[in-house]
Write a protein that holds these residues in place. Structure first.
Motif, PDB file in Angstrom:
ATOM      1  N   MET A 119       0.800  -1.227   0.000  1.00  0.00           N
ATOM      2  CA  MET A 119       0.000   0.000   0.000  1.00  0.00           C
ATOM      3  C   MET A 119       0.836   1.282   0.000  1.00  0.00           C
ATOM      4  O   MET A 119       0.538   2.208  -0.766  1.00  0.00           O
ATOM      5  CB  MET A 119      -0.998  -0.022   1.160  1.00  0.00           C
ATOM      6  CG  MET A 119      -2.222  -0.870   0.869  1.00  0.00           C
ATOM      7  SD  MET A 119      -3.494  -0.749   2.138  1.00  0.00           S
ATOM      8  CE  MET A 119      -2.857  -1.911   3.332  1.00  0.00           C
ATOM      9  N   PRO A 120       1.890   1.400   0.832  1.00  0.00           N
ATOM     10  CA  PRO A 120       2.725   2.606   0.719  1.00  0.00           C
ATOM     11  C   PRO A 120       3.375   2.750  -0.652  1.00  0.00           C
ATOM     12  O   PRO A 120       3.522   3.866  -1.164  1.00  0.00           O
ATOM     13  CB  PRO A 120       3.775   2.407   1.818  1.00  0.00           C
ATOM     14  CG  PRO A 120       3.117   1.498   2.799  1.00  0.00           C
ATOM     15  CD  PRO A 120       2.285   0.566   1.972  1.00  0.00           C
ATOM     16  N   PHE A 121       3.757   1.613  -1.258  1.00  0.00           N
ATOM     17  CA  PHE A 121       4.315   1.670  -2.611  1.00  0.00           C
ATOM     18  C   PHE A 121       3.268   2.171  -3.597  1.00  0.00           C
ATOM     19  O   PHE A 121       3.568   2.986  -4.476  1.00  0.00           O
ATOM     20  CB  PHE A 121       4.808   0.287  -3.033  1.00  0.00           C
ATOM     21  CG  PHE A 121       5.260   0.224  -4.464  1.00  0.00           C
ATOM     22  CD1 PHE A 121       6.470   0.777  -4.851  1.00  0.00           C
ATOM     23  CD2 PHE A 121       4.450  -0.361  -5.435  1.00  0.00           C
ATOM     24  CE1 PHE A 121       6.872   0.734  -6.185  1.00  0.00           C
ATOM     25  CE2 PHE A 121       4.847  -0.407  -6.759  1.00  0.00           C
ATOM     26  CZ  PHE A 121       6.071   0.145  -7.133  1.00  0.00           C
ATOM     27  N   ALA A 122       2.019   1.692  -3.452  1.00  0.00           N
ATOM     28  CA  ALA A 122       0.947   2.161  -4.332  1.00  0.00           C
ATOM     29  C   ALA A 122       0.713   3.659  -4.149  1.00  0.00           C
ATOM     30  O   ALA A 122       0.522   4.396  -5.122  1.00  0.00           O
ATOM     31  CB  ALA A 122      -0.334   1.384  -4.047  1.00  0.00           C
ATOM     32  N   GLY A 123       0.718   4.120  -2.892  1.00  0.00           N
ATOM     33  CA  GLY A 123       0.556   5.544  -2.644  1.00  0.00           C
ATOM     34  C   GLY A 123       1.681   6.353  -3.250  1.00  0.00           C
ATOM     35  O   GLY A 123       1.456   7.410  -3.859  1.00  0.00           O
ATOM     36  N   HIS A 124       2.908   5.854  -3.106  1.00  0.00           N
ATOM     37  CA  HIS A 124       4.076   6.527  -3.692  1.00  0.00           C
ATOM     38  C   HIS A 124       3.982   6.541  -5.215  1.00  0.00           C
ATOM     39  O   HIS A 124       4.251   7.580  -5.855  1.00  0.00           O
ATOM     40  CB  HIS A 124       5.348   5.805  -3.252  1.00  0.00           C
ATOM     41  CG  HIS A 124       6.589   6.226  -3.980  1.00  0.00           C
ATOM     42  ND1 HIS A 124       7.193   7.445  -3.785  1.00  0.00           N
ATOM     43  CD2 HIS A 124       7.323   5.579  -4.924  1.00  0.00           C
ATOM     44  CE1 HIS A 124       8.261   7.541  -4.573  1.00  0.00           C
ATOM     45  NE2 HIS A 124       8.359   6.429  -5.270  1.00  0.00           N
ATOM     46  N   LEU A 125       3.598   5.422  -5.810  1.00  0.00           N
ATOM     47  CA  LEU A 125       3.479   5.353  -7.261  1.00  0.00           C
ATOM     48  C   LEU A 125       2.400   6.300  -7.767  1.00  0.00           C
ATOM     49  O   LEU A 125       2.559   6.937  -8.825  1.00  0.00           O
ATOM     50  CB  LEU A 125       3.170   3.911  -7.678  1.00  0.00           C
ATOM     51  CG  LEU A 125       3.166   3.610  -9.181  1.00  0.00           C
ATOM     52  CD1 LEU A 125       4.531   3.904  -9.795  1.00  0.00           C
ATOM     53  CD2 LEU A 125       2.775   2.149  -9.426  1.00  0.00           C
ATOM     54  N   SER A 126       1.315   6.425  -6.995  1.00  0.00           N
ATOM     55  CA  SER A 126       0.241   7.335  -7.416  1.00  0.00           C
ATOM     56  C   SER A 126       0.682   8.794  -7.377  1.00  0.00           C
ATOM     57  O   SER A 126       0.140   9.631  -8.102  1.00  0.00           O
ATOM     58  CB  SER A 126      -0.996   7.137  -6.538  1.00  0.00           C
ATOM     59  OG  SER A 126      -0.846   7.726  -5.257  1.00  0.00           O
ATOM     60  N   ASP A 127       1.659   9.122  -6.526  1.00  0.00           N
ATOM     61  CA  ASP A 127       2.212  10.479  -6.523  1.00  0.00           C
ATOM     62  C   ASP A 127       2.937  10.781  -7.826  1.00  0.00           C
ATOM     63  O   ASP A 127       3.045  11.938  -8.232  1.00  0.00           O
ATOM     64  CB  ASP A 127       3.194  10.651  -5.351  1.00  0.00           C
ATOM     65  CG  ASP A 127       2.493  10.828  -4.009  1.00  0.00           C
ATOM     66  OD1 ASP A 127       1.381  11.390  -3.991  1.00  0.00           O
ATOM     67  OD2 ASP A 127       3.065  10.402  -2.986  1.00  0.00           O
ATOM     68  N   ARG A 128       3.409   9.744  -8.497  1.00  0.00           N
ATOM     69  CA  ARG A 128       4.161   9.915  -9.732  1.00  0.00           C
ATOM     70  C   ARG A 128       3.279   9.807 -10.984  1.00  0.00           C
ATOM     71  O   ARG A 128       3.334  10.663 -11.867  1.00  0.00           O
ATOM     72  CB  ARG A 128       5.295   8.884  -9.817  1.00  0.00           C
ATOM     73  CG  ARG A 128       6.373   9.095  -8.759  1.00  0.00           C
ATOM     74  CD  ARG A 128       7.452   8.028  -8.859  1.00  0.00           C
ATOM     75  NE  ARG A 128       8.533   8.287  -7.933  1.00  0.00           N
ATOM     76  CZ  ARG A 128       9.608   9.031  -8.205  1.00  0.00           C
ATOM     77  NH1 ARG A 128       9.727   9.593  -9.392  1.00  0.00           N
ATOM     78  NH2 ARG A 128      10.546   9.200  -7.300  1.00  0.00           N
ATOM     79  N   VAL A 129       2.467   8.754 -11.048  1.00  0.00           N
ATOM     80  CA  VAL A 129       1.702   8.501 -12.273  1.00  0.00           C
ATOM     81  C   VAL A 129       0.248   8.938 -12.167  1.00  0.00           C
ATOM     82  O   VAL A 129      -0.468   8.947 -13.177  1.00  0.00           O
ATOM     83  CB  VAL A 129       1.764   7.004 -12.664  1.00  0.00           C
ATOM     84  CG1 VAL A 129       3.202   6.547 -12.792  1.00  0.00           C
ATOM     85  CG2 VAL A 129       1.015   6.139 -11.657  1.00  0.00           C
ATOM     86  N   GLY A 130      -0.208   9.280 -10.972  1.00  0.00           N
ATOM     87  CA  GLY A 130      -1.590   9.703 -10.794  1.00  0.00           C
ATOM     88  C   GLY A 130      -2.401   8.680 -10.026  1.00  0.00           C
ATOM     89  O   GLY A 130      -2.037   7.500  -9.939  1.00  0.00           O
ATOM     90  N   ARG A 131      -3.516   9.142  -9.455  1.00  0.00           N
ATOM     91  CA  ARG A 131      -4.366   8.271  -8.640  1.00  0.00           C
ATOM     92  C   ARG A 131      -5.213   7.335  -9.516  1.00  0.00           C
ATOM     93  O   ARG A 131      -5.393   6.159  -9.205  1.00  0.00           O
ATOM     94  CB  ARG A 131      -5.322   9.092  -7.769  1.00  0.00           C
ATOM     95  CG  ARG A 131      -4.707  10.302  -7.066  1.00  0.00           C
ATOM     96  CD  ARG A 131      -3.699   9.951  -6.015  1.00  0.00           C
ATOM     97  NE  ARG A 131      -3.309  11.125  -5.245  1.00  0.00           N
ATOM     98  CZ  ARG A 131      -2.084  11.382  -4.834  1.00  0.00           C
ATOM     99  NH1 ARG A 131      -1.086  10.544  -5.103  1.00  0.00           N
ATOM    100  NH2 ARG A 131      -1.827  12.469  -4.134  1.00  0.00           N
TER     101      ARG A 131
END
Length: 454
Positions: A304-316
């Motif tokens: 989940m933290p990785f998903a949150g971090h990835l969403s900061d880069r590619v979008g939600r």
């Protein structure tokens, strides 16, 4: 005059223009512990509803009716969640995030302690069932305010470009609560039947007092969010009726959040209905499925933290849509695995379903939903939409039990029900604005334009 701020300090404590401090790590920890308590309490109730409460809080007779009744008491909390979200969201947008979250934390913890002390149906008859329902309603009222408040608080403490990462810890607490509840319930479920039914089932509820004490202490040390303080300083007052404002200016976003939240039915179908189905129809031992569920959801704490971090880069939105489509496919494979009687196939399906794919939703919705709203109505708007949508998720196990067919393929109507919910949620996500790269003061565009702030 501006000055350069070291990025490591910016993550820990970031000064705002008016001198207020953002403390994202402390906010993330406070949200993590609060969510741990909330979901610990919800999961021990869900586990008890699937395995124990039908025998303790309902009259003897048809086991299927008793199980349906226990699932109904699980779902009734979700009816109270929208009310809790509306009432406490109102105060959260008026008097601040911190004090409201302290109240909801105390309420959840004390009610769970009370459930552990309840007399059973054998002792006081239908009054036991009634008291269980009242306690569950109070739990739902508290939970209705928790996730939106914790998300709003963490969003508003987070530095730009890191909101998704820090806010993902709200639902990392969900995984932590699930693991804790299962670790407690595994030895309880391994007790001899008579001991488990007489006193063993009470232990998980009574132990919640320790999580309550730690989470409450951490939250007392947390400052109010600088975004809320700036809003009050600029306006000279807070909104008298946030619910009226959010429905006037951002009703479409409330509806989007409501529809996207329906996707959470996947979680309750897996953790509550799936547990009951695996034991009653799959032939698995309770401890086997509890261990698989705890492991799969526990590992999601890393994803989940990785998903949150990835969403900061590619979008939600890309993460949300991938999770919704992928989880739908895996729901079918999960039920097929349960039909094989092979615990390793069940674990593999559970890992892909809950650990990998569903984490793309759980790690992102806490930031995405809150970012759709402007600061003056953020808590109320997110709570209203999210909690109304979760009513469907709460009654997911009951609906699954009612539409469950006969034979080895009896689960197919349940999977179709989950698919319909996922498609509705995906359509709502497609219609939403991307928020990952929007500055915090520009979030909630419809509200800001209507009120002349943008």
């Amino acid at each position: 005059m501006s000055k350069t701020i070291d990025t490591s300090n910016a993550i820990a404590t970031t000064p705002d223009m008016n001198g207020a401090k953002r403390t994202p790590r402390k906010a993330a920890l406070a949200s993590f512990l609060g969510s741990t308590l909330e979901y610990y309490d919800f999961f021990i109730y869900g586990t008890a509803a699937a395995l124990i409460f039908p025998k303790l809080f309902f009259p003897e007779g048809d086991p299927a009716v008793a199980t349906a009744g226990a699932f109904a008491t699980f779902g009734v909390a979700y009816v109270a969640r929208p009310l809790g979200g509306l009432v406490m969201g109102h105060f959260g947008d008026r008097i601040g995030r911190k004090n409201v979250l302290l109240f909801t934390l105390l309420l959840m913890g004390l009610v769970s302690l009370g459930i552990g002390l309840l007399p059973t149906y054998e002792q006081i008859g239908f009054w036991a069932t009634a008291l269980l329902v009242v306690a569950r309603l109070l739990q739902g009222f508290s939970a209705g305010a928790e996730s939106a408040g914790a998300s709003s608080l963490t969003i508003e403490h987070s530095p730009e470009g890191r909101r998704g990462f820090f806010t993902s810890f709200v639902m990392t607490g969900y995984a932590s609560g699930m693991v804790l509840s299962t670790l407690v319930f595994i030895p309880v479920s391994a007790l001899p039947e008579e001991q488990m039914m007489s006193w063993g089932w009470r232990i998980p509820f009574l132990l919640s007092v320790f999580v309550l004490a730690l989470a409450f202490w951490v939250r007392t040390k947390l400052d109010e969010t600088p975004v809320f303080e700036e809003e009050v300083a600029e306006a000279g007052e807070v909104k008298a009726l946030p619910a009226g404002d959010v429905l006037r200016y951002q009703w479409a976003d409330v509806l989007r959040v409501l529809l996207m939240s329906i996707f959470s039915v996947m979680q309750t179908l897996f953790t509550v209905f799936g547990l009951s189905y695996a034991v009653d129809f799959g032939g698995f031992e309770r401890t086997q499925i509890l261990t698989v569920n705890a492991t799969a959801i526990g590992l999601s704490m890393l994803v989940m933290p990785f998903a949150g971090h990835l969403s900061d880069r590619v979008g939600r939105k890309p993460l949300m849509l991938t999770a919704m489509i992928g989880s739908t496919v895996m729901l079918y494979l999960y039920f097929l695995a349960l039909g094989t009687g092979n615990i390793w196939l069940v674990f593999g399906a559970s890992f892909m379903f809950m650990t990998v794919l569903y984490s793309g939703f759980n790690g992102v919705w806490t930031s995405f939903f809150g970012e759709l709203f402007a600061a003056p109505v953020r808590y109320t708007g997110m709570a209203m939409g999210n909690q109304l949508g979760l009513v469907v998720a709460g009654f997911g196990p009951l609906i699954g039990g009612l539409i469950l067919g006969d034979g080895v393929n009896g689960w197919i109507p349940v999977a179709v029900f989950g698919t319909v919910c996922a498609l509705i949620a995906a359509a709502a996500a497609l219609s939403a604005r991307e928020t990952a790269h929007t500055k915090i003061e520009d979030l909630g565009e419809p509200f800001l334009k209507a009120t002349g702030k943008l």
